[in-house]
Design an enzyme around this catalytic site. Structure first.
Site, PDB file in Angstrom:
ATOM      1  N   LYS A  73       5.955  -0.240  -9.422  1.00  0.00           N
ATOM      2  CA  LYS A  73       4.468  -0.174  -9.033  1.00  0.00           C
ATOM      3  C   LYS A  73       4.196   1.307  -9.099  1.00  0.00           C
ATOM      4  O   LYS A  73       2.943   1.603  -9.470  1.00  0.00           O
ATOM      5  CB  LYS A  73       4.187  -0.631  -7.575  1.00  0.00           C
ATOM      6  N   GLY A  98      17.303  -5.422   7.579  1.00  0.00           N
ATOM      7  CA  GLY A  98      17.064  -5.333   6.076  1.00  0.00           C
ATOM      8  C   GLY A  98      15.698  -5.457   5.972  1.00  0.00           C
ATOM      9  O   GLY A  98      15.240  -5.661   4.681  1.00  0.00           O
ATOM     10  N   LYS A 114      -0.360  -0.357  -5.182  1.00  0.00           N
ATOM     11  CA  LYS A 114      -0.632  -1.961  -5.717  1.00  0.00           C
ATOM     12  C   LYS A 114      -1.966  -2.091  -5.748  1.00  0.00           C
ATOM     13  O   LYS A 114      -2.496  -2.931  -6.619  1.00  0.00           O
ATOM     14  CB  LYS A 114       0.263  -2.786  -4.424  1.00  0.00           C
TER      15      LYS A 114
END
Lengths: 433, 433
Positions: free
Chosen positions: A107, A189, A207
């Site tokens: 991105k 995570g 984005k």
């Protein structure tokens, strides 16, 4: 197009390894759906000997990724290195120049160099696909480029960062503070070791820039947009918001306002009962308003190797189907620059929190300052801490120009009764929900 | 592909007229996005002189639609006549045989003859596109065929009929009964004059059959599937459901269970706080569970000329981009028949309402009958109407095989204390929300 398509994957982290496993495992499936045989001809990464979930053969490894981009056998290059510049940019540029289709999940690269790269792809008549760069498992780019292609889009509101959304959700449910939840998220995570761009809003900003240019068929804006992150959100703001019927979400918003483009990323108080107020945990979501289709919503998991790989695979299929198209819907030369809406002229309701000494006259000095700046109050909560002789004053204002808020807060910072700088969070309007 | 693409539209009702206006208006836009010039060469409809929002020229009109399908100038034929057989089937069949790309919004046709037509399209190497046949403005077909293409889908749950959803929502908010709301819906254009297929579930059944075959890469099932409509839902059921924390929705569900396919359409009690429980009014929504992407959701307006035209336009763009592909993702010969899951062996919780005489022993005779059929009770509500000396007994059961419920209700229908046949609505499990 030939019947056997050769693929190279550069970058073999969690996502690269997962994707290589997927295409190896799903070769037959790909053949049945497209009539094309695919072959993972080359892979490359910084470190050859790192432990990975994907095992490549000696023949597949090439240490110099630039050589791969020039290799005449390669048809599709998949860039999973990351970073807006450096090697990622070099690889993608060289691949496009050498007439290779490119798939990337990067991105930062697309947000910064997407205009240049799209032009290059068009010139060389190859695809530049980047579905996985935004909201991973939600095919939002494909949806705007293909499903909603004939619609005139006015506004997009999204929760586009799973890490920050997870943190805000957990702060609400556990009452713990941001740093505690951040380390919890790293353990599970849900956050990377360096979560800076997730917290400070720059990940969402990339984005939003990509999505804007797709929504409005404009060039990716090079201007600085309004970006506030969640770093300064305190658990007490989340609790106060809840009391007032709101939930705090980090929103990415892009819209057309007075023929200008208004792109922004900031924490927002949204109605706790609204759709967007109920996107919790690691989910991503986007609401698109357009004509004639009206409101459309997409929701799904926004991160992780599985969802990201799903996005990459959809790009691969698109290329294999011969679905050649402009990377940003219209030809580069048809994409226009558009005026930037000045956020200082935006009127919105806002949430203010003042931590003050609990003594006579403080509230009146604050409300007087608000009145002087023509800021009117919609709701007010005063929460005293009698032991410490301090109090929190929480105010929800009526719609107010941003420049007035800034001016007012600048004045109030000089007020001796304030024991810390005021907190200011924007409140979403009905269209943001 | 040539640079000028000639289109014929057959069927000029609200949707056909809207679509013709759109493609005429957006010619330039289409050229900028695809490099193709389009021309609406012919139109045809049952009645030439009907008042329409789209004005065609004398040259554009052809009275015999079959002639159009054979006309060598035509590249794309758009069928908007409707109906699973008759002229719609003839037109589409002839067009495909004559190597024309076909776009249709006709769910009944695709659900019944999709297998045959897909085979024909593949043989003649043309596209058969039908995005607008399911959920109009939500590009759900494109999403399954392209965005989620690499995922293994397990289950799809959808609200796929705007009319019935509008009726159920309004029954809840107004307390009026189904017939009152139905006529209100007709007045406001939310229901067609003949709303039979919306109410009895057959409209949703067609959509579920199409979506199933896309989700699971199987042939469209020719079997009868479990279809119950909302015709017998009473306002008191909606009120009772609300008391118990539920909302009643007409769901279309397809899933893989024990290596068999389980397709069904029925009113369902869903958690009032769940996502699907909050899709109200004319909105459609679908939740797809798949691997690796996890849960994904799409929501939007499911009917009306604007949203339907948006779907048709996405099909047109797909063809113009040269996005040739198999109509059902994989080649016809690779699509398999799959065993049908017998719904009698499905275990679920259910909502039962008994209208009984309010006298001693009635409740015990009902609960005894349930016990004899090994149906255990999770919740029970008894609402007496002292004046009339009757009562409603509402029971939510624990998970129970459908065949046991059927057997038990058959017995209970013979119970003299019941003043009408019992009402039975399935309760959704957590995966249905």
């Amino acid at each position: 197009m030939k019947n056997t398509i050769n693929i190279a994957v550069i970058g073999l982290g969690n996502i690269g390894s997962y994707f290589c496993r997927e295409i190896t495992k799903k070769k037959k499936d790909i053949y049945f759906k497209t009539g094309k045989k695919i072959k993972l001809l080359f892979v490359s990464a910084r470190n050859k000997n790192k432990k990975r979930s994907f095992k490549f053969s000696k023949k597949q490894w090439l240490s110099n990724p630039i050589d791969i981009t020039k290799n005449p056998s390669i048809d599709i290059l998949v860039e999973l290195v990351g970073g807006s510049d450096g090697i990622a940019k070099k690889i993608v540029t060289s691949a496009l120049k050498n007439k290779k289709h490119v798939i990337t999940a990067n991105k930062a690269l697309i947000a910064k160099h997407g205009n240049f790269l799209a032009q290059l792809a068009e010139k060389n008549k190859v695809n530049l696909e980047y579905e996985a760069s935004v909201a991973a498992g939600i095919p939002i780019i494909r949806n705007i480029k293909e499903g909603l292609i004939s619609n005139k889009i006015f506004k997009l509101v999204g929760i586009l960062n799973g890490t920050s959304n997870y943190i805000l959700s957990r702060m609400e449910t556990t009452g713990k503070n941001l740093n505690e939840i951040l380390s919890e998220a790293k353990t599970h995570g849900y956050a990377e070791s360096n979560a800076k761009s997730d917290l400070d809003g720059t990940d969402v900003a990339s984005k939003i820039k990509i999505l804007s240019s797709l929504c409005f068929k404009t060039l990716i804006s090079e201007n600085n947009i309004l970006v506030n992150g969640i770093e300064n959100i305190e658990t007490k703001d989340i609790i106060n918001a809840k009391k007032l019927g709101y939930r705090i979400k980090l929103l990415g918003i892009t819209e057309i306002k007075k023929k200008s483009i208004f792109e922004r990323v900031h924490p927002t108080l949204v109605d706790a009962n609204s759709y967007i107020g109920n996107i919790n945990g690691v989910f991503n979501a986007a609401i698109i308003n357009s004509n004639p289709v009206g409101q459309s919503i997409m929701q799904g998991e926004g991160a992780g190797p599985g969802p990201t790989s799903s996005g990459l695979m959809s790009d691969l299929y698109s290329i294999l189907r011969g679905n050649i198209k402009y990377p940003f819907i219209t030809a580069h030369k048809m994409r226009k620059k558009i005026k930037i809406f000045n956020h200082l002229n935006y009127a919105f309701s806002c949430y203010l929190r003042f931590e003050v000494l609990d003594k006579p006259g403080v509230l009146s000095s604050i409300t007087r300052q608000l009145a002087e700046n023509k800021i009117s109050i919609k709701r007010l909560l005063q929460i005293p801490d009698k032991k410490k002789k301090i109090a929190s004053i929480i105010i929800i204002t009526h719609n107010t120009l941003e420049k007035r808020i800034i001016k007012c807060l600048d004045k109030l910072r000089k007020n001796d009764s304030l024991i810390k700088s005021p907190t200011f969070i924007r409140v979403g309007d009905n269209n943001d929900n």
